[in-house]
Design a protein around this motif. Structure first.
Motif, PDB file in Angstrom:
ATOM      1  N   LEU A 162      16.549  13.053   1.264  1.00 26.27           N
ATOM      2  CA  LEU A 162      15.237  12.903   0.893  1.00 26.27           C
ATOM      3  C   LEU A 162      14.111  13.059   2.029  1.00 26.27           C
ATOM      4  O   LEU A 162      14.490  12.827   3.125  1.00 26.27           O
ATOM      5  N   ASP A 163      12.948  13.652   1.662  1.00 25.66           N
ATOM      6  CA  ASP A 163      12.069  13.714   2.597  1.00 25.66           C
ATOM      7  C   ASP A 163      11.418  12.489   2.790  1.00 25.66           C
ATOM      8  O   ASP A 163      11.709  11.495   2.248  1.00 25.66           O
ATOM      9  N   SER A 164      10.608  12.399   3.760  1.00 27.15           N
ATOM     10  CA  SER A 164      10.135  11.014   4.331  1.00 27.15           C
ATOM     11  C   SER A 164       9.265  10.254   3.118  1.00 27.15           C
ATOM     12  O   SER A 164       9.480   9.108   3.111  1.00 27.15           O
ATOM     13  N   MET A 206       0.777  -1.182   0.032  1.00 30.60           N
ATOM     14  CA  MET A 206      -0.001   0.034   0.068  1.00 30.60           C
ATOM     15  C   MET A 206       0.883   1.257   0.048  1.00 30.60           C
ATOM     16  O   MET A 206       0.756   2.288  -0.846  1.00 30.60           O
ATOM     17  N   CYS A 207       1.965   1.443   0.560  1.00 30.81           N
ATOM     18  CA  CYS A 207       2.807   2.625   0.718  1.00 30.81           C
ATOM     19  C   CYS A 207       3.422   2.664  -0.567  1.00 30.81           C
ATOM     20  O   CYS A 207       3.623   3.865  -0.819  1.00 30.81           O
ATOM     21  N   ALA A 208       3.954   1.592  -1.299  1.00 29.81           N
ATOM     22  CA  ALA A 208       4.552   1.631  -2.345  1.00 29.81           C
ATOM     23  C   ALA A 208       3.618   2.451  -3.614  1.00 29.81           C
ATOM     24  O   ALA A 208       3.867   3.213  -4.250  1.00 29.81           O
ATOM     25  N   LEU A 232      21.748   4.714  -4.269  1.00 25.55           N
ATOM     26  CA  LEU A 232      20.774   3.784  -4.222  1.00 25.55           C
ATOM     27  C   LEU A 232      21.160   2.648  -3.172  1.00 25.55           C
ATOM     28  O   LEU A 232      20.208   2.090  -2.504  1.00 25.55           O
ATOM     29  N   MET A 233      22.663   2.434  -3.106  1.00 22.31           N
ATOM     30  CA  MET A 233      22.800   1.457  -2.091  1.00 22.31           C
ATOM     31  C   MET A 233      22.661   2.213  -0.594  1.00 22.31           C
ATOM     32  O   MET A 233      22.227   1.164   0.092  1.00 22.31           O
ATOM     33  N   LYS A 234      22.770   3.222  -0.331  1.00 19.10           N
ATOM     34  CA  LYS A 234      22.528   4.026   0.965  1.00 19.10           C
ATOM     35  C   LYS A 234      21.129   3.767   1.330  1.00 19.10           C
ATOM     36  O   LYS A 234      20.486   3.354   2.361  1.00 19.10           O
ATOM     37  N   VAL A 235      20.192   4.229   0.268  1.00 19.67           N
ATOM     38  CA  VAL A 235      18.612   3.827   0.419  1.00 19.67           C
ATOM     39  C   VAL A 235      18.475   2.338   0.581  1.00 19.67           C
ATOM     40  O   VAL A 235      17.449   2.171   1.692  1.00 19.67           O
ATOM     41  N   LEU A 283       9.234   6.002  -0.807  1.00 17.68           N
ATOM     42  CA  LEU A 283       8.887   5.502  -2.209  1.00 17.68           C
ATOM     43  C   LEU A 283      10.286   4.761  -2.780  1.00 17.68           C
ATOM     44  O   LEU A 283      10.091   3.621  -3.320  1.00 17.68           O
ATOM     45  N   PHE A 284      11.333   5.255  -2.540  1.00 17.99           N
ATOM     46  CA  PHE A 284      12.723   4.581  -3.003  1.00 17.99           C
ATOM     47  C   PHE A 284      12.999   3.168  -2.208  1.00 17.99           C
ATOM     48  O   PHE A 284      13.800   2.207  -2.557  1.00 17.99           O
ATOM     49  N   MET A 285      12.457   3.119  -0.835  1.00 15.33           N
ATOM     50  CA  MET A 285      12.789   2.140  -0.031  1.00 15.33           C
ATOM     51  C   MET A 285      11.851   0.806  -0.308  1.00 15.33           C
ATOM     52  O   MET A 285      12.237  -0.187  -0.091  1.00 15.33           O
TER      53      MET A 285
END
Length: 427
Positions: A281-283, A146-148, A171-174, A288-290
């Motif tokens: 990045l904001d929350s 749902m979050c995605a 990307l690796m950090k995220v 979205l990226f996580m």
């Protein structure tokens, strides 16, 4: 000063309106024939005045520069009304209405934040413990689906600014943050299977303790002695609450402590990994990226650790449509937690969000006791109260520490500028 009577100004002659300031000495000296010669009037007949309206200024306004006008008065003049006129009064009323609407919007966002945070905790407890759906990893995976979906929809709508990943390293950090985030959420949901919400929130209140320790060991960031002292009541309170908890369960206790540790670790790693201004990045964008990484980890873990979850989900939905409705509402509230986090921070500040978080735990405890009727002991509630007071003291100590560091940095900057001016011969 006055060679003949004809060149002297008459005592009953009023000064021009531009020179009549609010009872200033300059305004009176210009009309007083016995006073000293003003530098704003000519010394001889026919001599043009020097200065003028712009020459009369308040202390601190450099010569030749106009006094700054009241922006509100300038706006009224531009609207065709002077202070006190009908257009000006209408403009003031519009300003008041706008401020009131902004206050109402902020309060509504804070109320939505409280409802989302407390609602998702209570529904998790209901599904995992009361309903008997014993699959916390699968439940977390439903949350992330749902979050995605909704975070992508909100980003596409333009409600939040578009931010992008800058590189493969970014990307690796995220991805690392996503794994730690999954561990914290899954640990919290597992604990709700075995321990009441009140005990879960009491353990979760110890997050500042782990944050301070992890900041010291990972980032080598030392806090002031005052900050470390406030950690003592946090730990002392949770020890009392744990010993007096009537429904203590070791598995739930360990899972909740693991979730709290992971939550603090994510906070520290986010400050360590996303230090570059271009990478912050904001929350909602971070969520979205996580989401893809989190979904991959959760789906794999569900297949390995909860292989019967999909069949149980289908059976519960077929037997009771109410189950699907509650689960869908739970997932929607899970996304609303992240959305309202973003909106509260945007409307107020991160410090306000932290203060609201401290109060949220106490509200969730009271509501859960009334709903689930779980037994509590006076010593346990006393221990939880000590922990909450320690958390509040920790927040205040951190705020004072940051303010002190900010003032110190400003003083050092002023000192460097002063030395530079002396070196250039400007002092």
């Amino acid at each position: 000063a006055y060679p003949n009577a004809r060149t002297r100004p008459r005592a009953d002659t009023a000064a021009p309106a531009s020179f009549r300031t609010r009872g200033s000495v300059l305004g009176r000296a210009h009309t007083d024939p016995s006073g000293p010669k003003s530098r704003f009037a000519g010394g001889r007949a026919g001599e043009p005045r020097r200065g003028g309206p712009d020459a009369i200024r308040r202390p601190g306004v450099p010569a030749g520069r106009r006094e700054p006008e009241d922006p509100r008065a300038a706006r009224r003049t531009a609207d065709g009304g002077s202070p006190g006129s009908a257009p000006a009064a209408k403009r003031d009323l519009d300003d008041i209405n706008m401020a009131s609407s902004m206050s109402a919007y902020t309060l509504s966002v804070i109320a939505a934040w409280y409802f989302s945070n407390i609602g998702v905790i209570l529904l998790n407890k209901y599904l995992l413990s009361v309903w008997g759906f014993k699959y916390p990893i699968f439940l977390t995976m439903c949350h992330m689906v749902m979050c995605a979906f909704l975070s992508f929809a909100v980003r596409a709508s333009g409600m939040v600014p578009r931010q992008n990943l800058k590189s493969r390293r970014h990307l690796m950090k995220v991805a690392v943050l996503a794994v730690v985030f999954v561990a914290s959420v899954v640990g919290g949901n597992i604990s709700l299977r075995f321990i009441p919400v009140s005990f879960n929130q009491a353990i979760g209140a110890t997050t500042p303790f782990f944050t301070a320790l992890l900041s010291l060991f990972i980032m080598r960031q030392k806090e002031t002695s005052e900050v470390y002292v406030t950690l003592v009541p946090i730990v002392l309170g949770i020890v009392l609450a744990s010993k007096a908890e009537p429904l203590f369960h070791f598995v739930g206790f360990v899972a909740c402590f693991s979730a709290t540790f992971s939550r603090a670790l994510k906070s520290v790693l986010q400050g360590l990994l996303l230090t570059n201004e271009t990478e912050k990045l904001d929350s909602l964008n971070l969520l979205l990226f996580m989401s893809p990484v989190a979904l991959f980890v959760l789906f794999t873990a569900t297949q390995i650790m909860e292989p019967d979850a999909f069949n149980s989900f289908a059976e519960n939905c077929a037997e009771s449509p109410q189950f699907f409705f509650i689960l869908a509402l739970n997932c929607l509230l899970a996304f609303s937690v992240n959305l309202t986090n973003f909106l509260v921070t945007k409307c107020t500040s991160p410090l306000t969000l932290q203060v609201l978080g401290n109060a949220k735990g106490a509200v969730a405890v009271v509501v859960s006791i009334f709903l689930f009727r779980n037994p509590v002991s006076p010593i346990g509630m006393f221990g939880y109260s000590i922990t909450i007071m320690g958390v509040v003291a920790y927040s205040e100590a951190k705020k004072r520490s940051k303010e002190k560091a900010r003032r110190k940095a400003e003083n050092q900057e002023l000192l460097r500028e002063g030395k530079g001016a002396v070196g250039n011969g400007q002092a």
